[in-house]
Motif scaffolding. Structure first.
Motif, PDB file in Angstrom:
ATOM      1  N   LYS A  13       0.841  -1.204   0.000  1.00 21.21           N
ATOM      2  CA  LYS A  13       0.000   0.000   0.000  1.00 21.21           C
ATOM      3  C   LYS A  13       0.879   1.258   0.000  1.00 21.21           C
ATOM      4  O   LYS A  13       0.624   2.214  -0.732  1.00 21.21           O
ATOM      5  N   THR A  59      -9.950   8.158   0.741  1.00 19.78           N
ATOM      6  CA  THR A  59     -10.118   7.690   2.120  1.00 19.78           C
ATOM      7  C   THR A  59      -9.653   6.240   2.249  1.00 19.78           C
ATOM      8  O   THR A  59      -9.837   5.452   1.314  1.00 19.78           O
ATOM      9  N   GLY A  60      -9.099   5.911   3.415  1.00 18.71           N
ATOM     10  CA  GLY A  60      -8.754   4.513   3.669  1.00 18.71           C
ATOM     11  C   GLY A  60      -7.307   4.350   4.090  1.00 18.71           C
ATOM     12  O   GLY A  60      -6.545   5.319   4.141  1.00 18.71           O
ATOM     13  N   SER A  61      -6.928   3.101   4.363  1.00 13.00           N
ATOM     14  CA  SER A  61      -5.579   2.853   4.881  1.00 13.00           C
ATOM     15  C   SER A  61      -4.508   3.103   3.817  1.00 13.00           C
ATOM     16  O   SER A  61      -3.409   3.555   4.141  1.00 13.00           O
ATOM     17  N   ASP A  81      -7.071   7.843  -4.779  1.00 13.59           N
ATOM     18  CA  ASP A  81      -7.894   7.083  -3.832  1.00 13.59           C
ATOM     19  C   ASP A  81      -7.609   5.591  -3.961  1.00 13.59           C
ATOM     20  O   ASP A  81      -7.089   5.133  -4.988  1.00 13.59           O
ATOM     21  N   GLY A  82      -7.973   4.850  -2.952  1.00  9.32           N
ATOM     22  CA  GLY A  82      -7.818   3.406  -2.960  1.00  9.32           C
ATOM     23  C   GLY A  82      -9.040   2.718  -3.545  1.00  9.32           C
ATOM     24  O   GLY A  82      -9.935   3.366  -4.112  1.00  9.32           O
ATOM     25  N   ASP A 119     -11.537  -1.223  -3.070  1.00  8.76           N
ATOM     26  CA  ASP A 119     -11.721  -2.537  -2.454  1.00  8.76           C
ATOM     27  C   ASP A 119     -11.507  -3.642  -3.488  1.00  8.76           C
ATOM     28  O   ASP A 119     -11.036  -4.728  -3.161  1.00  8.76           O
ATOM     29  N   GLY A 149     -15.702   0.511   1.120  1.00  8.05           N
ATOM     30  CA  GLY A 149     -15.465  -0.323   2.293  1.00  8.05           C
ATOM     31  C   GLY A 149     -15.366   0.524   3.563  1.00  8.05           C
ATOM     32  O   GLY A 149     -15.784   0.112   4.635  1.00  8.05           O
ATOM     33  N   ALA A 173     -17.023   5.927   2.601  1.00  5.88           N
ATOM     34  CA  ALA A 173     -16.897   7.316   2.117  1.00  5.88           C
ATOM     35  C   ALA A 173     -17.275   7.451   0.639  1.00  5.88           C
ATOM     36  O   ALA A 173     -16.938   8.443  -0.009  1.00  5.88           O
ATOM     37  N   LEU A 174     -18.018   6.460   0.119  1.00  7.62           N
ATOM     38  CA  LEU A 174     -18.223   6.370  -1.333  1.00  7.62           C
ATOM     39  C   LEU A 174     -18.835   7.601  -1.986  1.00  7.62           C
ATOM     40  O   LEU A 174     -18.449   7.983  -3.096  1.00  7.62           O
ATOM     41  N   GLU A 195     -16.377  10.385  -2.218  1.00  6.15           N
ATOM     42  CA  GLU A 195     -15.325   9.917  -3.135  1.00  6.15           C
ATOM     43  C   GLU A 195     -15.796  10.051  -4.583  1.00  6.15           C
ATOM     44  O   GLU A 195     -15.042  10.485  -5.463  1.00  6.15           O
ATOM     45  N   LYS A 226      -6.142  -6.376  -4.313  1.00  2.00           N
ATOM     46  CA  LYS A 226      -7.382  -5.713  -4.747  1.00  2.00           C
ATOM     47  C   LYS A 226      -7.709  -5.995  -6.225  1.00  2.00           C
ATOM     48  O   LYS A 226      -8.805  -5.682  -6.687  1.00  2.00           O
TER      49      LYS A 226
END
Ligand code: 5RP
Length: 218
Positions: A7, A28-30, A81-82, A84, A96, A99-100, A103, A121
């Motif tokens: 990541k 948003t996300g890790s 952005d990331g 899933d 996931g 925040a869709l 986003e 992914k």
């Protein structure tokens, strides 16, 4: 741990696309958290960011990066952005982290959307990951019944409210053979705010890492 490394590598590769003097769209996300941390090294070169969630806004501000209201930003060069899940057409399932909607809004404004992800992914066909749908709370049961008619099994995400004050239905067992059609169909259900299929507006570039190298898909 190894997925964290992947990541981080994908996130850091996205820095190359950040133009000095620009406002950067941040997801948003890790995986995006690694991007925000990397972006901090450029904070004096950029004007600031627009953010897709309260969580990302907080992290950006902690780094001293200015966060602007999207309404005051007429043009956005880049959104990072990331995802899933992402397929070879760079169509994605997202949301996931819930925040869709924000986003999707930032992705719609951005000229270039870069998806950063570890290689777990990458999928041949979208749909193993349950598809998130943001729903106005009073429409929850109606929307769930409509989703059942489309062949999916909706499950209310427990103890979760989006940044917009809505609920999420995660749809299991949905056939996503035609992602663009399904994205449109789900959006047609009254009470649906957004669904997590990013097919009509796919990523322009995907930076995928296995923890050793980064592969660019475009
Ligand atoms: C949040 C998202 C994220 O991009 C997606 O869930 C991926 O998250 P992570 O980088 O933590 O795996 O869509 O709504």
């Amino acid at each position: 741990m190894s997925s964290d490394n992947a990541k981080k590598m994908a996130a850091e590769a996205a820095l190359e696309y950040v133009k000095p003097g620009s406002v950067v769209g941040v997801g948003t996300g890790s995986t995006v958290n690694f991007f925000i941390d990397a972006l901090a090294s450029m904070k004096h070169d950029i004007d600031g960011a627009v953010s897709s969630s309260e969580a990302s806004t907080e992290r950006l501000r902690q780094h001293g990066i200015a966060v602007f209201d999207l309404n005051g930003v007429p043009e956005l060069e880049l959104y990072v952005d990331g995802a899933d899940e992402i397929n070879r057409h760079r169509q994605m399932i997202k949301g996931g982290g819930g925040a869709l909607t924000r986003e999707k809004i930032v992705a719609a404004v951005a000229k270039t959307f870069i998806c950063i992800a570890d290689d777990s992914k990458q999928v041949t066909a979208l749909g193993d990951f349950p598809l998130p749908v943001e729903v106005i709370p009073m429409a929850r049961s109606y929307v769930a019944r409509q989703i059942v008619k489309l062949g999916g099994d909706p499950v209310l995400r427990e103890n979760f409210k989006t940044d917009n004050g809505n609920v999420i239905l995660d749809i299991y067992n949905l056939n996503i053979g035609k992602p663009i059609e399904l994205e449109e169909k789900l959006n047609q259900i009254t009470g649906v705010v957004t669904n997590g299929l990013f097919a009509a507006r796919s990523a322009d570039i995907a930076l995928i890492s296995d923890g050793k190298t980064v592969t660019t898909l475009k």
